[in-house]
Design a protein around this motif. Structure first.
Motif, PDB file in Angstrom:
ATOM      1  N   THR A 195       0.844  -1.184   0.000  1.00  0.00           N
ATOM      2  CA  THR A 195       0.000   0.000   0.000  1.00  0.00           C
ATOM      3  C   THR A 195       0.884   1.240   0.000  1.00  0.00           C
ATOM      4  OG1 THR A 195      -0.088  -0.033   2.404  1.00  0.00           O
ATOM      5  CG2 THR A 195      -1.879  -1.139   1.237  1.00  0.00           C
ATOM      6  N   GLY A 196       0.350   2.318  -0.451  1.00  0.00           N
ATOM      7  CA  GLY A 196       1.079   3.582  -0.450  1.00  0.00           C
ATOM      8  C   GLY A 196       2.147   3.598  -1.527  1.00  0.00           C
ATOM      9  N   ASN A 197       3.012   4.632  -1.448  1.00  0.00           N
ATOM     10  CA  ASN A 197       4.116   4.728  -2.413  1.00  0.00           C
ATOM     11  C   ASN A 197       5.179   3.702  -2.059  1.00  0.00           C
ATOM     12  OD1 ASN A 197       2.756   6.754  -3.645  1.00  0.00           O
ATOM     13  ND2 ASN A 197       4.094   8.408  -2.933  1.00  0.00           N
ATOM     14  N   PHE A 198       5.587   2.993  -3.060  1.00  0.00           N
ATOM     15  CA  PHE A 198       6.536   1.903  -2.869  1.00  0.00           C
ATOM     16  C   PHE A 198       7.687   2.110  -3.838  1.00  0.00           C
ATOM     17  CE2 PHE A 198       7.910  -2.215  -1.598  1.00  0.00           C
ATOM     18  CZ  PHE A 198       8.439  -2.817  -2.716  1.00  0.00           C
ATOM     19  N   THR A 199       8.918   2.028  -3.318  1.00  0.00           N
ATOM     20  CA  THR A 199      10.108   2.253  -4.149  1.00  0.00           C
ATOM     21  C   THR A 199      10.830   0.942  -4.351  1.00  0.00           C
ATOM     22  OG1 THR A 199      10.370   4.513  -3.354  1.00  0.00           O
ATOM     23  CG2 THR A 199      12.286   3.494  -4.403  1.00  0.00           C
ATOM     24  N   TYR A 200      11.033   0.631  -5.604  1.00  0.00           N
ATOM     25  CA  TYR A 200      11.786  -0.569  -5.948  1.00  0.00           C
ATOM     26  C   TYR A 200      13.076  -0.130  -6.645  1.00  0.00           C
ATOM     27  CZ  TYR A 200      13.029  -5.084  -7.976  1.00  0.00           C
ATOM     28  OH  TYR A 200      13.696  -6.236  -8.334  1.00  0.00           O
ATOM     29  N   VAL A 201      14.203  -0.718  -6.233  1.00  0.00           N
ATOM     30  CA  VAL A 201      15.510  -0.325  -6.760  1.00  0.00           C
ATOM     31  C   VAL A 201      15.980  -1.373  -7.766  1.00  0.00           C
ATOM     32  CG1 VAL A 201      17.894   0.238  -6.216  1.00  0.00           C
ATOM     33  CG2 VAL A 201      16.065   0.865  -4.621  1.00  0.00           C
ATOM     34  N   ILE A 202      16.240  -0.903  -8.944  1.00  0.00           N
ATOM     35  CA  ILE A 202      16.854  -1.768  -9.952  1.00  0.00           C
ATOM     36  C   ILE A 202      18.341  -1.443  -9.961  1.00  0.00           C
ATOM     37  CG2 ILE A 202      16.897  -2.419 -12.391  1.00  0.00           C
ATOM     38  CD1 ILE A 202      14.065  -1.390 -12.651  1.00  0.00           C
ATOM     39  N   ASP A 203      19.138  -2.356  -9.484  1.00  0.00           N
ATOM     40  CA  ASP A 203      20.556  -2.085  -9.337  1.00  0.00           C
ATOM     41  C   ASP A 203      21.367  -2.861 -10.378  1.00  0.00           C
ATOM     42  OD1 ASP A 203      21.052  -4.329  -6.488  1.00  0.00           O
ATOM     43  OD2 ASP A 203      20.085  -4.576  -8.425  1.00  0.00           O
ATOM     44  N   LYS A 204      22.667  -2.790 -10.202  1.00  0.00           N
ATOM     45  CA  LYS A 204      23.618  -3.471 -11.094  1.00  0.00           C
ATOM     46  C   LYS A 204      23.416  -3.049 -12.545  1.00  0.00           C
ATOM     47  CE  LYS A 204      23.971  -7.511  -8.119  1.00  0.00           C
ATOM     48  NZ  LYS A 204      23.821  -8.986  -8.013  1.00  0.00           N
ATOM     49  N   LEU A 205      23.313  -1.755 -12.700  1.00  0.00           N
ATOM     50  CA  LEU A 205      23.141  -1.219 -14.049  1.00  0.00           C
ATOM     51  C   LEU A 205      24.457  -0.592 -14.507  1.00  0.00           C
ATOM     52  CD1 LEU A 205      19.612   0.442 -13.681  1.00  0.00           C
ATOM     53  CD2 LEU A 205      20.177  -1.851 -14.489  1.00  0.00           C
ATOM     54  N   ILE A 206      24.533  -0.360 -15.788  1.00  0.00           N
ATOM     55  CA  ILE A 206      25.747   0.181 -16.373  1.00  0.00           C
ATOM     56  C   ILE A 206      25.637   1.693 -16.413  1.00  0.00           C
ATOM     57  CG2 ILE A 206      27.221   0.215 -18.419  1.00  0.00           C
ATOM     58  CD1 ILE A 206      26.050  -2.526 -19.137  1.00  0.00           C
ATOM     59  N   PRO A 207      26.582   2.389 -15.864  1.00  0.00           N
ATOM     60  CA  PRO A 207      26.508   3.861 -15.887  1.00  0.00           C
ATOM     61  C   PRO A 207      26.535   4.414 -17.300  1.00  0.00           C
ATOM     62  CG  PRO A 207      28.155   3.081 -14.329  1.00  0.00           C
ATOM     63  CD  PRO A 207      27.721   1.898 -15.134  1.00  0.00           C
ATOM     64  N   ASN A 208      25.992   5.606 -17.376  1.00  0.00           N
ATOM     65  CA  ASN A 208      26.003   6.358 -18.629  1.00  0.00           C
ATOM     66  C   ASN A 208      25.264   5.608 -19.747  1.00  0.00           C
ATOM     67  OD1 ASN A 208      26.615   8.690 -20.022  1.00  0.00           O
ATOM     68  ND2 ASN A 208      28.543   7.892 -20.817  1.00  0.00           N
TER      69      ASN A 208
END
Lengths: 514, 186
Positions: A195-208
């Motif tokens: 419920t409410g605002n939920f933040t999911y983090v997508i990590d291990k990404l390539i910069p730039n």
């Protein structure tokens, strides 16, 4: 059979009542029996709430109000009015609390009216399993260096239903991230806590890199899903601040190095005097108060006695190929006196000074060629004597480097110092001969042997009133083939006694006038 | 030498077990896709149910089928097979009813057969594994349930609305089958 007849009778009676009595009882004029399928129903799960909406096939008909009723087919339930969906103006209704089971088949019945006129009477069938559209939640993305934050906006609370009931049960949220054609899916299980605002983090990404994100609800039982529009973000380059800091540090270092190099170069150039030359010269180089003519004065000329040189011309005797007479040597050896004190073998010098201590006759059988008057070729001595007075005041210098002067001084064989002013002082012959003693002759002329190799005679200039110093050799006859008569170098002259024997005749070998 | 033989036998048994074990992931995928097709076909068969409100019947399917989470995968397979088999039987009796799209019915029967074939293979494997649930009460209850459906049809003289009501009930059954498929986890 009896049962079937009774069922038919009951149906006819209810139909009669519905048609004739129903309106008086408040039942809708429209009946389900007269309904048609003129509506298109759609069910959408929005914020975990099923929303039933309808659209008239005949769009020209626009009712003012709508009333929604429903029933299910699995049970013999009556048509029920959906709470909050009576006389509504919008063609949609929230059926969260009315429709709770996914497996049921629901029959919606919509009556559209304007005033008391029924414009629409439509019914349909809706199966949530097959037809419910799962609307994705709203979301935002925020890109960082190596991860993306997906901010999902869920309703503040879920519909409160009995356990195991609710159309949003057993749903999962799928988050897809795409970059350069590569798609990754992330699944989130949805339950009562979502419920409410939920933040999911997508990590291990390539910069730039550019990443696009899309979300949608997913269920094993539900087939219809709706994907959200892609939202893209470009990630920040890695170590952007570090690169900027390193760039600034590098720039400062470069400036420092350049300044050091330039300063060192300037220092070196200044040291070597290429730049910033000193305007202050050393005192020794300070010629401000110095006269323009800075050449040093020449040392005073050495006083040189002016002597009269008498040329003695000797006639070269041509040998006539006769061996009879051998008196040549005698004749040659014997000095031949001549008038005026001249000798044939000597260099007659008439001293201007009466008290000449010594005199020497220039003798020797050697012939001394006059070097004062150089000719292209050595010429035989002329018969005539060309006299030239070499008047020396008594100061001879064999290698006198001093300037000519009329100072009286002493003679010297190799006298390099200035002549003294002693008049008539003749230096002793460094190579004395037996007959080297000066003999006075009438006319105050002194005859002495002079080693021409050690004689330096200076010819005074034209301003001198004295007679030019001309070395004259006594005239004598010399055999052409007599090696002793040839003008020889100075190596023959000095120490030869024969030369001494012939010294009174004339200039012997090795004597030369410089 | 003895250790060598033991090792070889162990490897052989593992490989055999791997070959004989049910691939539940593959089974789930196949059943779910076929089940989805059955739902679509049934939905096409059902027309104007609003006219058969009076023929509606609560056949009372076993509650265990409505809550498949309590089943073991072997029981779920048995239940599923029973349901598929009964549904197939019911629809085989509908050929005589005119007005139905026979193409849809044939396709529906094919899908049901495919699911039963997959389940039969899996059931044979679990039978060999000794995990077959011989005493499954849910299966017995299902037999009663589907018998009542058949009796309803008979009573309704296999009328159009009766069949509509039965179609709707079978449609619900297929939804319950999806739940049972979810119980086939590794």
């Amino acid at each position: 059979m009896l049962w079937a007849r009774r069922a038919v009778a009951i149906r006819l009676a209810s139909l009669y009542l519905m048609v004739h009595v129903g309106p008086s009882l408040g039942a809708p004029q429209a009946s389900l029996a007269s309904s048609d399928e003129s509506c298109i129903f759609s069910l959408t799960l929005r914020n975990f709430r099923p929303i039933l909406s309808w659209e008239l096939k005949n769009r020209s008909i626009v009712p003012a109000h709508y009333t929604l009723r429903h029933t299910i087919m699995s049970k013999g339930a009556d048509l029920e009015l959906v709470p909050g969906c009576a006389n509504i103006t919008r063609p949609s209704c929230d059926v969260t609390h009315a429709w709770r089971s996914l497996v049921e088949m629901y029959l919606p019945w919509v009556i559209g009216s304007r005033g008391s006129t029924t414009l629409v009477n439509c019914v349909g069938k809706v199966s949530p399993v097959l037809e419910m559209i799962l609307e994705p939640p709203e979301f935002e993305i925020v890109g960082f260096v190596d991860h993306i934050n997906v901010i999902l906006k869920f309703p503040p609370s879920l519909p409160k239903l009995p356990p195991g009931e609710g159309l949003w049960l057993r749903l999962s949220l799928a988050i897809e991230e795409e970059s350069e054609g590569i798609v990754r899916q992330h699944l989130l299980k949805i339950d009562e806590r979502t419920t409410g605002n939920f933040t999911y983090v997508i990590d291990k990404l390539i910069p730039n890199m550019n990443y696009c994100v899309s979300v949608y609800l997913k269920s094993e039982n539900l087939s219809k899903l709706l994907r959200s529009p892609w939202k893209c973000a470009r990630l920040l380059p890695r170590a952007e601040s570090v690169s900027s800091e390193s760039a600034s540090i590098g720039a400062l270092m470069s400036l420092f190095v350049m300044a050091a190099v330039v300063g060192g170069a300037l220092t070196v150039l200044k040291r070597i005097g290429y730049i910033c030359l000193r305007s202050k010269f050393p005192k020794v180089l300070n010629f401000d108060g110095v006269a323009i003519w800075a050449f040093p004065k020449l040392p005073p000329l050495e006083a040189v006695a002016v002597a009269e040189v008498i040329h003695i011309h000797r006639k070269r005797k041509v040998w006539d190929y006769s061996y009879d007479d051998e008196s040549d040597g005698d004749e040659e050896a014997a000095p031949r006196a001549s008038g005026g004190g001249y000798t044939l073998h000597g260099l007659a010098v008439r001293a201007l000074c009466p008290e000449s201590p010594s005199s020497a006759t220039l003798g020797g059988s050697e012939e001394a060629e006059s070097l004062m008057a150089p000719g292209p070729e050595p010429e035989p001595w002329p018969a005539e004597r060309t006299s030239g007075a070499y008047e020396g005041k008594g100061a001879w210098g064999a290698q006198c480097t001093s300037g000519a002067s009329e100072e009286e001084g002493t003679w010297g064989a190799q006298h390099t110092s200035e002549a003294s002013e002693e008049e008539g002082t003749w230096p002793a012959d460094p190579f004395p001969r037996e007959d080297s003693g000066p003999t006075k002759s009438p006319g105050d002329r002194i005859f002495f042997n002079v080693d021409l190799n050690s004689v330096l005679v200076r010819v005074p200039d034209g301003d001198d009133s004295e007679a030019p110093a001309v070395v004259c050799l006594p005239e004598e006859t010399v055999d052409s083939d007599d090696p002793e008569d040839s003008a020889s170098g100075p190596e023959d002259a000095p120490s030869d006694e024969n030369d001494t024997a012939r010294s009174d005749v004339g200039i012997g070998n090795g004597y030369m006038m410089r | 030498m003895t250790n060598r033989c033991t090792l070889q036998l162990t490897v052989l048994l593992c490989l055999t077990g791997a070959a004989l074990s049910v691939n539940y992931g593959k089974l789930r995928f196949k059943l779910r896709s076929s089940n989805s097709a059955c739902q679509t076909l049934l939905w096409q068969l059902i027309t104007s149910p609003q006219h058969c409100l009076d023929d509606r019947m609560d056949f009372q399917i076993p509650r265990q089928v409505e809550q498949p989470q309590q089943f073991q995968k072997e029981e779920a397979m048995v239940v599923m097979y029973e349901m598929l088999q009964q549904i197939h039987t019911i629809f085989r009796r509908s050929f005589s009813n005119a007005g139905w799209n026979e193409t849809i019915v044939e396709k529906l029967l094919e899908e049901l057969d495919d699911q039963m074939d997959c389940l039969e293979t899996a059931l044979e494997e679990i039978k060999q594994e000794g995990k077959f649930p011989w005493e499954n009460r849910t299966a017995l209850r299902l037999k009663t349930y589907y018998l009542g459906i058949l009796q309803y049809l008979k009573a309704k003289f296999y009328g159009r609305c009766a069949w509509t009501v039965v179609q709707v009930e079978i449609f619900r059954n297929v939804s319950f089958l999806n739940g049972l498929i979810g119980a086939l986890q590794d």
